[in-house]
Design a protein around this motif. Structure first.
Motif, PDB file in Angstrom:
ATOM      1  N   ARG A  72       0.861  -1.064   0.069  1.00 41.48           N
ATOM      2  CA  ARG A  72       0.007   0.026   0.063  1.00 41.48           C
ATOM      3  C   ARG A  72       0.907   1.369  -0.056  1.00 41.48           C
ATOM      4  O   ARG A  72       1.838   1.264   0.735  1.00 41.48           O
ATOM      5  N   GLY A  73       0.313   2.159  -0.764  1.00 34.95           N
ATOM      6  CA  GLY A  73       1.134   3.390  -0.806  1.00 34.95           C
ATOM      7  C   GLY A  73       0.434   4.422  -1.216  1.00 34.95           C
ATOM      8  O   GLY A  73      -0.544   4.364  -1.816  1.00 34.95           O
ATOM      9  N   GLU A  74       0.910   5.943  -1.369  1.00 34.92           N
ATOM     10  CA  GLU A  74       0.229   7.113  -1.850  1.00 34.92           C
ATOM     11  C   GLU A  74       0.257   6.875  -3.382  1.00 34.92           C
ATOM     12  O   GLU A  74      -0.805   7.119  -4.118  1.00 34.92           O
ATOM     13  N   VAL A 118      -3.609   7.264   3.130  1.00 34.04           N
ATOM     14  CA  VAL A 118      -3.849   6.334   2.302  1.00 34.04           C
ATOM     15  C   VAL A 118      -4.861   5.501   3.349  1.00 34.04           C
ATOM     16  O   VAL A 118      -5.831   4.800   2.750  1.00 34.04           O
ATOM     17  N   ALA A 119      -4.923   5.485   4.465  1.00 34.81           N
ATOM     18  CA  ALA A 119      -5.915   4.769   5.430  1.00 34.81           C
ATOM     19  C   ALA A 119      -7.233   5.201   5.007  1.00 34.81           C
ATOM     20  O   ALA A 119      -8.169   4.809   4.903  1.00 34.81           O
ATOM     21  N   ASN A 161      -2.812   1.789  -4.255  1.00 41.37           N
ATOM     22  CA  ASN A 161      -2.349   3.255  -4.230  1.00 41.37           C
ATOM     23  C   ASN A 161      -3.871   4.025  -4.497  1.00 41.37           C
ATOM     24  O   ASN A 161      -4.598   3.444  -4.886  1.00 41.37           O
ATOM     25  N   GLN A 162      -3.502   5.280  -4.608  1.00 44.42           N
ATOM     26  CA  GLN A 162      -4.737   6.210  -4.971  1.00 44.42           C
ATOM     27  C   GLN A 162      -5.280   6.048  -6.091  1.00 44.42           C
ATOM     28  O   GLN A 162      -6.617   6.010  -6.325  1.00 44.42           O
ATOM     29  N   LEU A 163      -4.690   5.511  -7.111  1.00 45.29           N
ATOM     30  CA  LEU A 163      -5.060   5.174  -8.693  1.00 45.29           C
ATOM     31  C   LEU A 163      -5.791   4.120  -8.611  1.00 45.29           C
ATOM     32  O   LEU A 163      -6.774   3.863  -9.183  1.00 45.29           O
ATOM     33  N   THR A 164      -5.382   3.062  -7.702  1.00 46.69           N
ATOM     34  CA  THR A 164      -6.006   1.714  -8.006  1.00 46.69           C
ATOM     35  C   THR A 164      -7.122   1.978  -7.178  1.00 46.69           C
ATOM     36  O   THR A 164      -8.343   1.390  -7.568  1.00 46.69           O
ATOM     37  N   ILE A 165      -7.346   2.620  -6.202  1.00 48.28           N
ATOM     38  CA  ILE A 165      -8.590   3.026  -5.298  1.00 48.28           C
ATOM     39  C   ILE A 165      -9.456   3.689  -6.266  1.00 48.28           C
ATOM     40  O   ILE A 165     -10.743   3.484  -6.303  1.00 48.28           O
TER      41      ILE A 165
END
Length: 538
Positions: free
Chosen positions: A34-36, A325-326, A381-385
């Motif tokens: 997990r990451g930004e 991220v959380a 990451n933010q794009l996957t989410i």
């Protein structure tokens, strides 16, 4: 369709297969890094050459041109750019995207080492820096105090840095905002004049004995002289004890003609946190780690460390990327629950059993999509989410269409098994066509080249994998569950909610539709006006 027939007839295999996929998806969600931002690896480097006292013209001829010629001869070089200033040249070397980063770094080091004997001997140093997206700071902390000295702040920051570097997942810890230290030597010119000792003699003595302390300045009246260190001093006291001259048994020390003390370079900036003086500690993490799990390890250190600090110094948090991220993951789970609730509500006209079957397709599709993403090496990451949130609005379409058609067959008197087979076969091709159109819409983003493509690719890939998973679920598990749990309707027009809805539609929409079909040109004209009006709203 054969795949539907196989899923219904071999229900044991269907149940085991989808239970396994659900478990694998859950495992992927738990274990995926997990990451930004998505990890990006570019083969890009900066070669910095420090050559004090050299003009830009001399730097270009003596240093930059030989180095550039060497770099241009390497394989896969995309771009070489150089900026030159007095005594400093920075050569940026970029290789084609996808080149092995470590291999290209080794090649640069070999080329610089091979040409170093041909460059001027008095070049102070040549540094090769590697650009890495993982060097971005994921934490920014501050040690603040209005009364503590910078030396005290640095000592505590260095101790915190040592504690943090013990965490395996931490890549780098930097102390920032600290004024550069130097040793200031303030010479008494009157004493030098009385003993007839030239200033150059003092400067030469200092230069000849100091290497492990920072360089600084010699102040003589209203003049200041920069010095470059080159010896073995380890403290201010040793520097002050430097022998300037000797006459027989009489020794003249630096402390006899000057004041030697710790000092700081002139500040070109002020480091403040919420208006308070302090120094910053920036933390970066290794590639493809779980930033949320890493945060738990860092928090243990940050919880224990303030107990060591004196009352005059405070440890404060400026930025913690793991919290962002959380928060995004929390919103994804919230959207997931909202999607399930909407399915249950909007499919009430088809019955609670039908809506429950469609509801099952949401976690199954997301689980399979996450498993495929994990299999291909993607991170959360933010794009996957964002891609998963977009997919939430698309993945139930196939299942809704299939279950609605099965319900229609049931209302026409078919048995649940036969309705599941024939209803799915009737619209299977149309569902695959719609899914293909959705995927084609994301292909331009999916095939963006180089770093931009690697950065954004998580988004379309999350949509594509999840939508493909929803197609598989709608053609297999949904018909299977429908054949087992749906029941024939006692009323040919469905349940009470569906009958009420149909009466409302027939009373309102049917007359409008008849008028529209009777006057096609007027209908098209009104549609064009509405479209023009919507465009004008922009």
């Amino acid at each position: 369709m054969k795949i539907t027939q196989f899923a219904i007839r071999n229900y044991q295999f269907t149940l085991v297969a989808f239970a396994l996929l659900l478990a694998l998806g859950g495992l992927s969600f738990v274990s995926m890094p997990r990451g930004e931002d998505p990890p990006i690896r570019m083969a890009k480097y900066a070669v910095a050459v420090v050559y004090p006292g050299t003009s830009p013209q001399d730097m270009e001829q003596l240093v930059v041109k030989p180095l550039e010629d060497k770099f241009h001869g390497l394989d896969d070089v995309k771009r070489v750019q150089t900026s030159i200033d007095d005594g400093l040249a920075v050569i940026q070397v970029e290789f084609t995207y996808g080149s092995d980063i470590d291999d290209k770094h080794n090649q640069l080091v070999r080329e610089v080492n091979s040409i170093r004997p041909l460059l001027p001997d008095d070049i102070q140093r040549i540094d090769i820096q590697k650009f890495d997206a993982s060097d971005v700071s994921t934490y920014q902390l501050a040690l603040t105090s209005e009364v503590a000295t910078y030396k005290q702040l640095y000592d505590w920051a260095d101790e915190l840095k040592t504690d943090l570097e013990a965490i395996r997942e931490i890549k780098n810890v930097e102390i920032r905002g600290l004024p550069r230290q130097q040793i200031r030597v303030s010479i008494d010119l009157q004493k030098l004049a009385r003993i007839s000792l030239p200033l150059d003699r003092v400067v030469a003595a200092v230069q000849g004995g100091a290497s492990t302390i920072p360089g600084g300045t010699v102040s003589a009246g209203d003049k200041r002289f920069n010095i470059k260190t080159s010896g073995d001093y380890t403290s201010v006291e040793q520097l002050a004890a430097t022998v300037i001259s000797a006459s027989g048994s009489n020794l003249l020390y630096l402390r006899d003609v000057a004041t030697v003390q710790h000092d700081y370079f002139e500040e070109s900036y002020l480091a403040r946190f919420n208006g308070k003086r302090g120094v910053f500690i920036a933390i970066s993490e290794k590639d493809k780690t779980n930033i949320i799990d890493d945060n738990k390890l860092v928090e243990r250190v940050l919880t224990a460390f303030p107990k060591k600090l004196p009352p005059t110094i405070r440890l404060e948090k400026g930025f913690v990327q793991a919290e962002d991220v959380a928060n995004r993951l929390h919103h994804l789970l919230l959207d997931f629950m909202i999607a399930i609730a909407l399915v249950l509500i909007t499919l009430i006209p088809l019955g609670t059993r039908a809506s429950a079957i469609v509801m099952v397709s949401i976690p199954l599709s997301i689980a399979i999509g996450l498993f495929l993403l994990d299999l291909m090496g993607y991170t959360i990451n933010q794009l996957t989410i964002v891609g998963l949130v977009v997919a939430l609005g698309l993945l139930v379409d196939d299942s809704i269409v299939v279950i609605e058609n099965i319900e229609r067959y049931l209302r026409n008197g078919y048995s649940p098994r036969r309705a599941a087979l024939e209803a799915t076969a009737q619209i299977g091709t149309a569902i695959m066509g719609c899914t293909a159109i959705l995927i084609v819409a994301f292909l331009p983003i999916l095939f963006l080249p180089e770093a931009a493509g690697d950065f954004v690719r998580s988004l379309p890939m999350a949509v594509v994998t999840t939508v493909l998973a929803s197609l598989l679920v709608s053609l297999t598990i949904v018909p299977f569950l429908a054949s087992r749990f749906l029941k024939p309707h006692p009323h040919a027009e469905g349940n009470r909610v569906l009958r009420t809805m149909q009466r409302f539609i027939n009373a309102s929409y049917r007359p409008v539709l008849h008028h529209a079909l009777a006057r096609p040109y007027l209908t098209l004209g009104v549609a064009a006006l509405i479209f023009a009006g919507s465009v004008a709203l922009f």
